[in-house]
Design a protein around this motif. Structure first.
Motif, short mmCIF file in Angstrom:
data_model
loop_
_atom_site.label_atom_id
_atom_site.label_comp_id
_atom_site.label_asym_id
_atom_site.label_seq_id
_atom_site.Cartn_x
_atom_site.Cartn_y
_atom_site.Cartn_z
N LYS A 188 2.13 -79.72 36.35
CA LYS A 188 1.81 -80.39 35.20
C LYS A 188 3.03 -80.89 34.38
O LYS A 188 2.98 -82.07 33.68
CB LYS A 188 0.73 -80.02 34.36
CG LYS A 188 -0.63 -79.79 35.29
CD LYS A 188 -1.72 -79.00 34.28
CE LYS A 188 -3.08 -78.90 35.06
NZ LYS A 188 -4.02 -78.21 34.20
N ARG A 189 4.07 -80.04 34.36
CA ARG A 189 5.12 -80.28 33.56
C ARG A 189 6.19 -80.85 34.30
O ARG A 189 7.43 -80.89 34.05
CB ARG A 189 5.47 -78.88 32.80
CG ARG A 189 4.57 -78.40 31.88
CD ARG A 189 4.86 -77.02 31.16
NE ARG A 189 6.29 -77.23 30.80
CZ ARG A 189 6.94 -76.04 30.28
NH1 ARG A 189 6.47 -74.78 30.64
NH2 ARG A 189 8.14 -76.09 29.92
N GLY A 229 -3.37 -70.96 35.98
CA GLY A 229 -3.06 -71.42 34.67
C GLY A 229 -4.28 -71.59 33.67
O GLY A 229 -4.33 -72.16 32.87
N ASN A 285 1.99 -73.53 29.70
CA ASN A 285 1.60 -74.88 29.56
C ASN A 285 2.80 -75.41 28.74
O ASN A 285 2.96 -76.76 28.88
CB ASN A 285 0.37 -75.19 28.72
CG ASN A 285 -0.83 -74.66 29.75
OD1 ASN A 285 -0.92 -75.19 30.65
ND2 ASN A 285 -1.61 -73.94 28.87
#
Length: 323
Positions: A188-189, A229, A285
């Protein structure tokens, strides 16, 4: 096994009533235990076999627990060939100000970023519980200290079934510069599927079979998995270490509500027959900043147990830990 878990829960809840009653063993059981220590280890021993051992070699940084056992069954792995920096049950940041404090320089047993052990103070009690204070200083190799940590470990007496807890209080103080704690980024990053790890890690023994991971949300998994996560108050891994019922053992990690970003995201790295790893992943995150001369505390509980433990009992243990 459920009866055992209930009895152990009552024992833990009694800690809230009176500190003088905490973890006291029956007289008949006390004689089975003893302490064993050296310049770089401290262990609880039962009938000649280590129950748990804290390792704190100052030449290798990063204090860690290995082995961890319950009912004679091994739960941890130390420095496996695939990841020589994995140390049973241990805490390590991934990167601070872009310096790596997790992976180690090949052949040296230390990282580019050093987490030096300055002092270890161990205060064992007659009931075979113990309080351990460890002072650590973090710095890039050869440079001045950027972060200090006062780590307090409270290890309970084993109950009559061998179950015990390790409470972690990690008190960090930044020094003269602001700090940025980060990890290998997740998908996601813009990173990889294996990104997201940093913090209190558990590496399972090679003898572990058919582990089941589950968390406080009611989620459970026994398939190969890298990542996850999702946020939860706790995560448990229970597995078989043999064919008999008493060979089923597990470890639960609880994330304290006072921690930053509670409930924590959780990271899992599991492949059947190869590796068992999980952790509360505070940086999963996004990075975490700490201004100069500021403090931060992280608190966790690890519960080493025999047999299956129902979700409702783990939820009650979480409430007890919170209070």
């Amino acid at each position: 096994m459920r009866i055992r878990a209930i009895l152990y829960l009552f024992g833990l809840l009694s800690l809230c009533i009176s500190d003088t009653k905490a973890g006291i063993l029956d007289t008949s059981l006390k004689n089975e235990y003893s302490w064993r220590k050296s310049d770089s280890t401290f262990a609880l021993v039962k009938d000649g076999q280590i129950v748990w051992q804290l390792n704190f070699n100052k030449n290798q940084d990063k204090p860690y627990f290995h082995p961890l056992r319950v009912n004679g069954q091994d739960l941890t792995m130390e420095r496996p060939a695939d990841h020589g920096h994995h140390r049973g049950l241990w805490f390590a940041w991934r990167s601070i100000n872009k310096i790596n404090y997790w992976e180690e320089v090949h052949g040296r047993g230390v990282s580019e970023g050093r987490s030096k052990i300055i002092k270890v103070d161990i205060k064992p009690k007659k009931d075979f519980s113990v309080k351990i204070n460890i002072l650590l200083e973090y710095a890039p190799e050869g440079k001045k200290t950027i972060l200090k940590e006062n780590r307090v470990l409270l290890v309970s007496s084993p109950d009559q079934y061998g179950n015990y807890t390790i409470d972690w209080s990690l008190n960090f103080t930044s020094q003269d510069s602001p700090l940025l704690f980060d990890c290998a980024p997740t998908l996601k990053r813009g990173g990889s599927i294996s990104g997201g790890y940093a913090g209190l890690g558990y590496r399972g023994a090679s003898s572990i079979k058919d582990p089941v991971f589950r968390d406080s949300n009611g989620w459970a998994n026994k398939e190969n998995l890298t990542g996850y996560g999702e946020n939860a108050n706790w995560m448990d891994m229970t597995a078989n270490l043999g064919s008999e019922e008493r060979s089923k053992v597990g470890i639960t990690i609880f994330d304290h509500p006072a921690n930053p970003r509670h409930p924590s995201p959780w990271y899992i790295w599991y492949k059947a027959g190869q590796h068992v790893f999980f952790m509360p992943a505070i940086l999963y995150n996004e990075p975490l900043s700490l201004a100069a001369h500021k403090r931060m505390e992280l608190k966790y509980r690890t519960y080493i147990h025999s047999g299956d433990v129902e979700d409702r009992l783990l939820n009650q243990l979480f409430i007890q830990f919170k209070n």
